[in-house]
Scaffold this active site. Structure first.
Site, PDB file in Angstrom:
ATOM      1  N   ASP A 178     110.239  89.218 -10.755  1.00 53.88           N
ATOM      2  CA  ASP A 178     110.391  87.807 -10.418  1.00 53.88           C
ATOM      3  C   ASP A 178     111.255  87.138 -11.496  1.00 53.88           C
ATOM      4  O   ASP A 178     111.097  87.393 -12.691  1.00 53.88           O
ATOM      5  CB  ASP A 178     109.021  87.127 -10.336  1.00 53.88           C
ATOM      6  CG  ASP A 178     109.095  85.773  -9.642  1.00 53.88           C
ATOM      7  OD1 ASP A 178     108.531  85.626  -8.547  1.00 53.88           O
ATOM      8  OD2 ASP A 178     109.732  84.843 -10.208  1.00 53.88           O
ATOM      9  N   ASN A 210     101.937  83.896  -0.730  1.00 51.93           N
ATOM     10  CA  ASN A 210     101.942  82.477  -0.368  1.00 51.93           C
ATOM     11  C   ASN A 210     102.502  82.345   1.039  1.00 51.93           C
ATOM     12  O   ASN A 210     103.499  82.991   1.376  1.00 51.93           O
ATOM     13  CB  ASN A 210     102.801  81.681  -1.362  1.00 51.93           C
ATOM     14  CG  ASN A 210     102.235  81.723  -2.771  1.00 51.93           C
ATOM     15  OD1 ASN A 210     101.018  81.711  -2.958  1.00 51.93           O
ATOM     16  ND2 ASN A 210     103.110  81.779  -3.759  1.00 51.93           N
ATOM     17  N   GLY A 258     102.420  77.201  -0.643  1.00 55.48           N
ATOM     18  CA  GLY A 258     103.370  77.210  -1.746  1.00 55.48           C
ATOM     19  C   GLY A 258     104.499  78.204  -1.575  1.00 55.48           C
ATOM     20  O   GLY A 258     105.150  78.593  -2.543  1.00 55.48           O
ATOM     21  N   GLN A 259     104.749  78.613  -0.322  1.00 58.12           N
ATOM     22  CA  GLN A 259     105.849  79.556  -0.076  1.00 58.12           C
ATOM     23  C   GLN A 259     107.182  78.839  -0.188  1.00 58.12           C
ATOM     24  O   GLN A 259     107.414  77.838   0.492  1.00 58.12           O
ATOM     25  CB  GLN A 259     105.709  80.181   1.318  1.00 58.12           C
ATOM     26  CG  GLN A 259     106.761  81.247   1.591  1.00 58.12           C
ATOM     27  CD  GLN A 259     106.582  81.924   2.951  1.00 58.12           C
ATOM     28  OE1 GLN A 259     105.794  81.487   3.779  1.00 58.12           O
ATOM     29  NE2 GLN A 259     107.336  82.984   3.166  1.00 58.12           N
ATOM     30  N   HIS A 270     106.815  88.234   0.941  1.00 58.87           N
ATOM     31  CA  HIS A 270     106.789  88.890  -0.375  1.00 58.87           C
ATOM     32  C   HIS A 270     105.389  88.830  -0.942  1.00 58.87           C
ATOM     33  O   HIS A 270     104.683  87.839  -0.776  1.00 58.87           O
ATOM     34  CB  HIS A 270     107.786  88.251  -1.347  1.00 58.87           C
ATOM     35  CG  HIS A 270     107.698  86.749  -1.446  1.00 58.87           C
ATOM     36  ND1 HIS A 270     108.206  85.915  -0.473  1.00 58.87           N
ATOM     37  CD2 HIS A 270     107.151  85.950  -2.385  1.00 58.87           C
ATOM     38  CE1 HIS A 270     107.985  84.647  -0.818  1.00 58.87           C
ATOM     39  NE2 HIS A 270     107.337  84.635  -1.960  1.00 58.87           N
ATOM     40  N   HIS A 313     103.408  88.872  -4.429  1.00 57.37           N
ATOM     41  CA  HIS A 313     103.492  88.777  -5.885  1.00 57.37           C
ATOM     42  C   HIS A 313     102.472  89.759  -6.472  1.00 57.37           C
ATOM     43  O   HIS A 313     101.311  89.761  -6.055  1.00 57.37           O
ATOM     44  CB  HIS A 313     103.098  87.370  -6.363  1.00 57.37           C
ATOM     45  CG  HIS A 313     103.979  86.259  -5.881  1.00 57.37           C
ATOM     46  ND1 HIS A 313     104.952  85.683  -6.668  1.00 57.37           N
ATOM     47  CD2 HIS A 313     104.008  85.583  -4.712  1.00 57.37           C
ATOM     48  CE1 HIS A 313     105.550  84.706  -5.998  1.00 57.37           C
ATOM     49  NE2 HIS A 313     104.997  84.623  -4.802  1.00 57.37           N
TER      50      HIS A 313
HETATM   51  P1  AMP Z   1     107.015  81.897  -3.320  1.00 56.51           P
HETATM   52  O1  AMP Z   1     106.989  80.584  -4.057  1.00 56.51           O
HETATM   53  O2  AMP Z   1     105.681  82.505  -3.133  1.00 56.51           O
HETATM   54  O3  AMP Z   1     107.823  81.797  -2.061  1.00 56.51           O
HETATM   55  O4  AMP Z   1     107.744  82.917  -4.297  1.00 56.51           O
HETATM   56  C1  AMP Z   1     109.128  82.978  -4.447  1.00 56.51           C
HETATM   57  C2  AMP Z   1     109.363  83.660  -5.772  1.00 56.51           C
HETATM   58  O5  AMP Z   1     110.685  84.122  -5.795  1.00 56.51           O
HETATM   59  C3  AMP Z   1     109.184  82.753  -6.983  1.00 56.51           C
HETATM   60  O6  AMP Z   1     108.175  83.287  -7.831  1.00 56.51           O
HETATM   61  C4  AMP Z   1     110.551  82.761  -7.641  1.00 56.51           C
HETATM   62  O7  AMP Z   1     110.493  82.764  -9.048  1.00 56.51           O
HETATM   63  C5  AMP Z   1     111.148  84.045  -7.115  1.00 56.51           C
HETATM   64  N1  AMP Z   1     112.595  84.100  -7.039  1.00 56.51           N
HETATM   65  C6  AMP Z   1     113.442  83.178  -6.529  1.00 56.51           C
HETATM   66  N2  AMP Z   1     114.700  83.616  -6.583  1.00 56.51           N
HETATM   67  C7  AMP Z   1     114.667  84.848  -7.135  1.00 56.51           C
HETATM   68  C8  AMP Z   1     115.651  85.832  -7.463  1.00 56.51           C
HETATM   69  N3  AMP Z   1     116.957  85.625  -7.226  1.00 56.51           N
HETATM   70  N4  AMP Z   1     115.239  86.976  -8.041  1.00 56.51           N
HETATM   71  C9  AMP Z   1     113.943  87.199  -8.309  1.00 56.51           C
HETATM   72  N5  AMP Z   1     112.960  86.323  -8.002  1.00 56.51           N
HETATM   73  C10 AMP Z   1     113.317  85.160  -7.440  1.00 56.51           C
END
Ligand code: AMP
Ligand code: ZN
Length: 115
Positions: free
Chosen positions: A31, A88, A94-95, A101, A103
């Protein structure tokens, strides 16, 4: 999907990421904004918006992704200490990225409940 989906672009390597595991169906990468010492995202390479969007025919894929979360945790050394897997879903969940994905978070004692 694909063109305008961030994680589809990461899956196709159009956008670089720090890959920790990859096979035909799954990509796991660090991440960009880690919330724990170890913070990996595990995604299906083919676009699925979120859990709500997953079809019954994707049951095997979902199970496979869960097993990969555990495998990645073990591989990165947080299996013993413990870790958390979070998906999420939607605005209240909080998505922020509309591609399924998981985490995988660990490397410190995580608090509960989440914010
Ligand atoms: P969510 O908020 O559950 O949709 O998670 C999205 C996640 O993607 C967040 O934890 C961000 O930090 C991560 N994220 C966004 N852009 C990138 C990227 N280019 N590479 C790696 N992680 C990313
Ligand atoms: Zn996508």
């Amino acid at each position: 999907m694909g063109e305008d989906c961030l994680f589809c672009r990461i899956a196709s390597k159009e956008i670089p990421s720090n890959v920790v595991y990859e096979d035909e169906q799954v990509l796991a990468f660090l991440d960009l904004n880690p919330q724990a010492p170890t913070h990996v995202l595990v995604i299906p390479k083919r676009h699925v918006a979120n859990l709500l969007d997953a079809a019954p025919t994707q049951q095997d894929l979902l199970g496979y992704l869960m097993l990969k979360c555990a495998e990645v945790a073990r591989q990165l050394g947080i299996g013993e200490g413990g870790f958390r897997v979070v998906a999420n879903c939607g605005p209240d969940g909080g998505q922020t990225v509309g591609h399924l994905h998981f985490h995988v978070l660990g490397g410190r004692a995580l608090t509960w409940p989440p914010g």
